[in-house]
Design an enzyme around this catalytic site. Structure first.
Site, PDB file in Angstrom:
ATOM      1  N   ARG A   1      27.223  42.376  48.791  1.00 29.53           N
ATOM      2  CA  ARG A   1      28.000  43.512  48.264  1.00 29.53           C
ATOM      3  C   ARG A   1      27.611  44.731  49.073  1.00 29.53           C
ATOM      4  O   ARG A   1      26.436  45.121  49.099  1.00 29.53           O
ATOM      5  CB  ARG A   1      27.679  43.740  46.785  1.00 29.53           C
ATOM      6  CG  ARG A   1      28.118  45.117  46.298  1.00 29.53           C
ATOM      7  CD  ARG A   1      28.077  45.280  44.817  1.00 29.53           C
ATOM      8  NE  ARG A   1      29.129  44.507  44.184  1.00 29.53           N
ATOM      9  CZ  ARG A   1      29.507  44.658  42.921  1.00 29.53           C
ATOM     10  NH1 ARG A   1      28.901  45.557  42.146  1.00 29.53           N
ATOM     11  NH2 ARG A   1      30.466  43.923  42.415  1.00 29.53           N
TER      12      ARG A   1
ATOM     13  N   HIS B   1      37.679  42.956  46.705  1.00 25.91           N
ATOM     14  CA  HIS B   1      36.767  42.342  45.735  1.00 25.91           C
ATOM     15  C   HIS B   1      37.330  40.956  45.360  1.00 25.91           C
ATOM     16  O   HIS B   1      37.823  40.747  44.257  1.00 25.91           O
ATOM     17  CB  HIS B   1      36.654  43.239  44.502  1.00 25.91           C
ATOM     18  CG  HIS B   1      35.471  42.951  43.623  1.00 25.91           C
ATOM     19  ND1 HIS B   1      34.567  41.936  43.885  1.00 25.91           N
ATOM     20  CD2 HIS B   1      35.053  43.535  42.458  1.00 25.91           C
ATOM     21  CE1 HIS B   1      33.641  41.928  42.928  1.00 25.91           C
ATOM     22  NE2 HIS B   1      33.915  42.886  42.054  1.00 25.91           N
TER      23      HIS B   1
ATOM     24  N   GLN C   1      36.179  38.982  42.120  1.00 25.22           N
ATOM     25  CA  GLN C   1      36.728  39.524  40.877  1.00 25.22           C
ATOM     26  C   GLN C   1      38.140  39.011  40.654  1.00 25.22           C
ATOM     27  O   GLN C   1      38.494  38.583  39.551  1.00 25.22           O
ATOM     28  CB  GLN C   1      36.733  41.062  40.937  1.00 25.22           C
ATOM     29  CG  GLN C   1      37.320  41.722  39.711  1.00 25.22           C
ATOM     30  CD  GLN C   1      36.465  41.528  38.471  1.00 25.22           C
ATOM     31  OE1 GLN C   1      35.273  41.817  38.492  1.00 25.22           O
ATOM     32  NE2 GLN C   1      37.053  41.024  37.397  1.00 25.22           N
TER      33      GLN C   1
ATOM     34  N   ASP D   1      40.999  50.269  36.797  1.00 26.33           N
ATOM     35  CA  ASP D   1      39.653  50.328  37.374  1.00 26.33           C
ATOM     36  C   ASP D   1      39.256  51.801  37.411  1.00 26.33           C
ATOM     37  O   ASP D   1      40.109  52.692  37.288  1.00 26.33           O
ATOM     38  CB  ASP D   1      39.700  49.711  38.792  1.00 26.33           C
ATOM     39  CG  ASP D   1      38.347  49.708  39.508  1.00 26.33           C
ATOM     40  OD1 ASP D   1      37.310  49.831  38.836  1.00 26.33           O
ATOM     41  OD2 ASP D   1      38.348  49.592  40.754  1.00 26.33           O
TER      42      ASP D   1
ATOM     43  N   CYS E   1      38.097  45.258  35.558  1.00 28.65           N
ATOM     44  CA  CYS E   1      36.991  44.564  36.239  1.00 28.65           C
ATOM     45  C   CYS E   1      35.643  44.969  35.643  1.00 28.65           C
ATOM     46  O   CYS E   1      34.683  44.221  35.760  1.00 28.65           O
ATOM     47  CB  CYS E   1      37.036  44.855  37.731  1.00 28.65           C
ATOM     48  SG  CYS E   1      37.120  46.615  38.139  1.00 28.65           S
TER      49      CYS E   1
ATOM     50  N   ARG F   1      33.923  35.408  35.725  1.00 24.18           N
ATOM     51  CA  ARG F   1      33.253  35.629  37.013  1.00 24.18           C
ATOM     52  C   ARG F   1      32.292  34.485  37.281  1.00 24.18           C
ATOM     53  O   ARG F   1      32.200  33.980  38.398  1.00 24.18           O
ATOM     54  CB  ARG F   1      32.473  36.957  36.995  1.00 24.18           C
ATOM     55  CG  ARG F   1      33.317  38.215  36.878  1.00 24.18           C
ATOM     56  CD  ARG F   1      34.130  38.485  38.127  1.00 24.18           C
ATOM     57  NE  ARG F   1      33.306  38.550  39.315  1.00 24.18           N
ATOM     58  CZ  ARG F   1      32.618  39.626  39.719  1.00 24.18           C
ATOM     59  NH1 ARG F   1      32.693  40.753  39.046  1.00 24.18           N
ATOM     60  NH2 ARG F   1      31.895  39.597  40.837  1.00 24.18           N
TER      61      ARG F   1
END
Ligand code: CP
Ligand code: NVA
Length: 300
Positions: free
Chosen positions: A102, A129, A132, A219, A259, A287
């Protein structure tokens, strides 16, 4: 599939095969059926940004698959003192079976893959991402039964989440509408790709984007690394909120995804979040299952 760097590298069949395996691994996890498919394997997890879900789900997932995971904060690695990514890649490839990273720049993730010799998994960059969105697709299919004739509306910043949603949802046959302020549009190449297929609308008008949506997604207004722009972004994104009015424009029975982490009162109201908590926390749980499937596909 050698790596998971971005969803654009996956075909519809690749995604379906990950989602099907994720469903199976979820079933086995829920029924205490052991699935040590990565026994003896080690995943390195490099983080240059914070994480709750990504870190814990990868670490627990690796454990449930019979392997182990190493948390590698970039501050503690020589990477944080300037050792090049291409040297880090070649060294870590001799110890590990795979790396989840990440970080900020997508090019760093691509460089790890270029110079290393083990599977690389993108655990979020400023650009995308993918992990996700694989969990999001899994959740949409669980709740809605299929992807047929669905419209996904995303409200907010056109950065990593919007970019991956455009690719993932359109690849699976869903229409996508993005509502964002001028100047915060998603990646231009992805927008052109989505529009060329007649599957994407990008508009500053939140209610227009929400019209007839089956999935409403949002988000945070300020992503990790943008803390210094928080005030500017609060002004730019005022009104870009998933609230009751937006949900009334969506189809009845529309689901809400986020998310997480969420900022109640900014991109989503408390009442919408809590009314859709089952979907949002199912998404967070998924996830784990989706990433286990990715790791098995890449590392078994
Ligand atoms: N959604 C997500 O990636 O959460 P974390 O930042 O907690 O990993
Ligand atoms: N856009 C957010 C997503 C967090 C999972 C960020 O990059 O901080």
């Amino acid at each position: 599939m050698k790596h998971l760097l971005k969803l654009a590298d996956m075909t519809q069949d690749d995604i379906l095969s990950v989602l099907n395996l994720a469903d199976q691994l979820k079933y086995e996890t829920k029924h205490d059926i052991a699935h040590p498919l990565l026994r003896g394997k080690t995943l390195g997890m490099i983080f240059t940004k914070s994480s709750t879900r990504t870190r814990v789900s990868f670490e627990v997932g690796m454990y449930q698959l019979g392997g182990q995971a190493l948390f590698l904060s970039s501050n503690d690695l020589q990477l944080g003192r300037g050792e090049p990514i291409k040297d880090t890649a070649r060294v870590l490839s001799t110890y590990l079976s795979g790396i989840m990273i990440r970080t900020f720049r997508q090019s760093d993730v691509e460089d790890l893959a270029r110079y290393g010799s083990i599977p690389i998994i993108n655990g979020l960059t400023d650009y995308c991402h993918p992990c996700q969105v694989l969990a999001d697709l899994m959740t949409i299919r669980e709740v809605k039964g299929s992807f047929d004739n669905l419209k996904v509306c995303f409200v907010g910043d056109g950065n990593n989440m919007a970019n991956s949603l455009i690719v993932g949802c359109i690849t699976m046959g869903m229409r996508v509408a993005i509502a964002c302020p001028h100047g915060y549009e998603p990646d231009a190449q992805l927008v052109a790709w989505g529009k060329a297929q007649g599957m994407l609308e990008v508009t500053p008008d939140v209610l227009r984007a929400a019209e007839g949506a089956d999935v409403v997604y949002t988000d945070v207004w300020a992503s990790m690394g943008q803390e210094g722009e928080a005030d500017l972004r609060k002004a730019a994104f005022a009104g870009y909120q998933v609230n009751d009015e937006v949900m009334r424009r969506a189809n009845s029975g529309a689901m809400v995804l986020h998310c997480l982490p969420a900022h109640r009162g900014e991109e989503i109201t408390e009442s919408v979040l809590e009314a859709h908590a089952d979907e949002i926390f199912r998404e967070a749980e998924n996830r784990l299952h989706a990433q286990k499937a990715v790791m098995v596909k890449l590392m078994a």
